[in-house]
Write an enzyme that holds these catalytic residues in place. Structure first.
Site, short mmCIF file in Angstrom:
data_model
loop_
_atom_site.label_atom_id
_atom_site.label_comp_id
_atom_site.label_asym_id
_atom_site.label_seq_id
_atom_site.Cartn_x
_atom_site.Cartn_y
_atom_site.Cartn_z
N HIS A 77 36.32 36.50 12.89
CA HIS A 77 35.97 37.72 12.15
C HIS A 77 34.71 37.44 11.36
O HIS A 77 34.47 36.29 10.95
CB HIS A 77 37.06 38.06 11.12
CG HIS A 77 38.34 38.53 11.69
ND1 HIS A 77 39.44 37.73 11.79
CD2 HIS A 77 38.71 39.73 12.16
CE1 HIS A 77 40.44 38.43 12.30
NE2 HIS A 77 40.03 39.65 12.55
N ASP A 80 35.86 35.86 8.13
CA ASP A 80 36.51 34.54 8.20
C ASP A 80 35.50 33.48 7.76
O ASP A 80 35.89 32.39 7.29
CB ASP A 80 36.92 34.18 9.63
CG ASP A 80 38.10 35.00 10.13
OD1 ASP A 80 38.79 35.61 9.32
OD2 ASP A 80 38.32 35.02 11.37
C1 GLT Z 1 44.70 40.50 12.99
C2 GLT Z 1 45.47 41.06 14.13
C3 GLT Z 1 45.10 40.36 15.39
C4 GLT Z 1 43.72 40.74 15.80
C5 GLT Z 1 42.69 40.20 14.89
C6 GLT Z 1 41.35 40.70 15.33
S1 GLT Z 1 43.02 40.56 13.25
O1 GLT Z 1 45.05 39.17 12.76
O2 GLT Z 1 46.85 40.90 13.88
O3 GLT Z 1 45.99 40.66 16.41
O4 GLT Z 1 43.46 40.23 17.09
O5 GLT Z 1 40.75 41.51 14.41
#
Ligand code: GLT
Ligand code: MN
Ligand code: MN
Length: 413
Positions: A77, A80
């Site tokens: 992200h 992140d």
């Molecule tokens: C979050 C979500 C994940 C997604 C991520 C991507 S964020 O943790 O539960 O399944 O893939 O934004």
């Protein structure tokens, strides 16, 4: 029983991992398009009622560990790695340069970037809230993530709309929110076209990820099928640039058969990216490591993807359990996840080549003698014995999963 002293515990875990066997070399692991998300490795075990159980870990350590393990791709992200207040500033450029250096040094490539549009308080009303300034900020965030993706050499951008929904009904007009959400995706695609042209790169593949609930009670785009309808709704200016990032568990969470959901995405030509993990039907987003709960279903999923030539990433979007230590995250959790995936992928190859499954499948397609006319009873009779092959194929799949097709049997003395 003698207690095991603290300083002997890691050695015990490592010895038992060795004893388990069945692991692949880092070089072998790198042959698969497997990506490790920054947030999965950095996850500290926290949740609404849970304090963290592991210390923080930054991208440098995580990329180094991925490189050592043979996880050849990394995903992140924006927030992140970049503090929210540094997004789009010179500090972002400095951090991106450090990420590039870490990737290069460890032979890891960035495959995907994703925009966090759910964690910060600014998203309390969702990424497509009523206030125009929130929506302009959302457009800034996705454009910035796209640019960061190009800087890092990514080919995919993922969007999990997170809080696009509500706890209490009636306060928003869903059709308006969906139009506003489309504005953000359009801004991302349009910026992508410009950046890609300037950098002489291909545009990114923009992948929508659905989750049926959490964090909101009701979600406007809860399933991959809803996302497909959104892509085809006419709201997107570049629908050909937009596809799906289904997550295995998110489909189970609404009670779907993940394999059937993936088949619908394949038919639409929209299976761009795939989040791999495991968990339970109609339950919370527990993000357990691939194959620990539903290995037979996973084998079936991979048979489908292998037989249809899926060549996108397998993104390890799981969370090492709270019971696993930080040492355990890289000693046990990641390597075993990758190795179960590889084993299931190779088993899927065995399924596709299996002469018994092949003959049974062909026989079903050949069918029985033509009964003639539209006599339903006669048509049913003509195929009656062949249909038993469905159960035989299912048995054969379990045999392959358990190694029984190699002659493994149990006998009671
Ligand atoms: C979050 C979500 C994940 C997604 C991520 C991507 S964020 O943790 O539960 O399944 O893939 O934004
Ligand atoms: Mn996911
Ligand atoms: Mn999940």
């Amino acid at each position: 029983m003698n207690p095991i002293s603290e300083n002997q515990q890691q050695a015990l875990v490592s010895r038992l991992m060795q004893a388990c066997g069945g692991s692949y070399s880092p070089a072998t692991r790198r042959k698969y398009f497997i990506s490790g998300p920054q947030w999965a490795a950095a996850y500290q075990g926290q949740a609404l009622f849970h304090a963290p159980t592991r210390p923080e870990l930054g991208f440098e350590a995580i990329i180094r560990k991925f490189g050592e393990l043979g996880i050849g791709h990394w995903a992140t992200h924006d927030t992140d790695v970049i503090p929210t207040d540094a997004l789009g500033t010179d500090r972002q450029a400095e951090i991106v340069a450090r990420i590039q250096a870490a990737l290069k040094q460890n032979g890891v490539a960035c495959s995907m970037v994703t925009t966090e549009t759910f964690f910060h308080a600014v998203w309390a009303g969702g990424p497509a809230a009523e206030a125009a300034e929130v929506r302009e900020y959302a457009r800034f965030r996705v454009r910035n993530a796209v640019a960061m993706g190009h800087e890092l050499g990514a080919s995919y951008a993922v969007y999990w709309p997170g809080s696009l929904g509500y706890y209490v009904q009636g306060a928003i007009d869903e059709t308006e929110s969906l139009r506003w959400y489309a504005d953000a995706i359009n801004a991302a695609c349009e910026h992508d076209i410009e950046v890609a042209r300037a950098k002489n790169r291909n545009t990114l593949k923009h992948c929508l990820e659905a989750k049926p609930f959490e964090p909101q009670a009701e979600i406007l785009l809860p399933t991959s099928d809803a996302m497909l309808a959104f892509i085809a709704s006419g709201l997107l200016t570049h629908p050909q640039m937009v596809g799906l990032n289904p997550e295995y568990l998110h489909e189970l969470m609404w009670g779907a058969a993940p394999r059937a959901a993936l088949a619908r995405a394949l038919l639409a030509g929209k299976l761009f990216h795939f989040d791999v993990n495991d968990g339970y039907r109609l339950k919370h987003d527990v993000d357990i490591g691939v194959g620990l709960v539903n290995p037979l279903d996973w084998l079936n999923v991979l048979v489908l993807l292998r037989s249809h030539g899926y060549n996108g990433p397998f993104n390890l979007d799981y969370k090492p359990p709270r019971t696993t230590s930080q040492f355990g995250v890289f000693e046990v959790s990641f390597p075993t996840c990758v190795d179960r995936f590889i084993t299931l992928w190779e088993m899927a190859g065995e399924v596709i080549a299996d002469p018994i499954i092949k003959e049974a499948t062909d026989a079903l397609k050949r069918g029985g003698p033509v009964a003639g006319g539209h006599d339903a009873d006669a048509i049913a009779r003509a195929n009656r014995e062949l249909l038993t092959l469905h159960e035989l194929i299912a048995h054969r799949l379990v045999q392959i999963l358990l190694g029984l097709h190699r002659g493994r049997t149990f006998s009671i003395a």
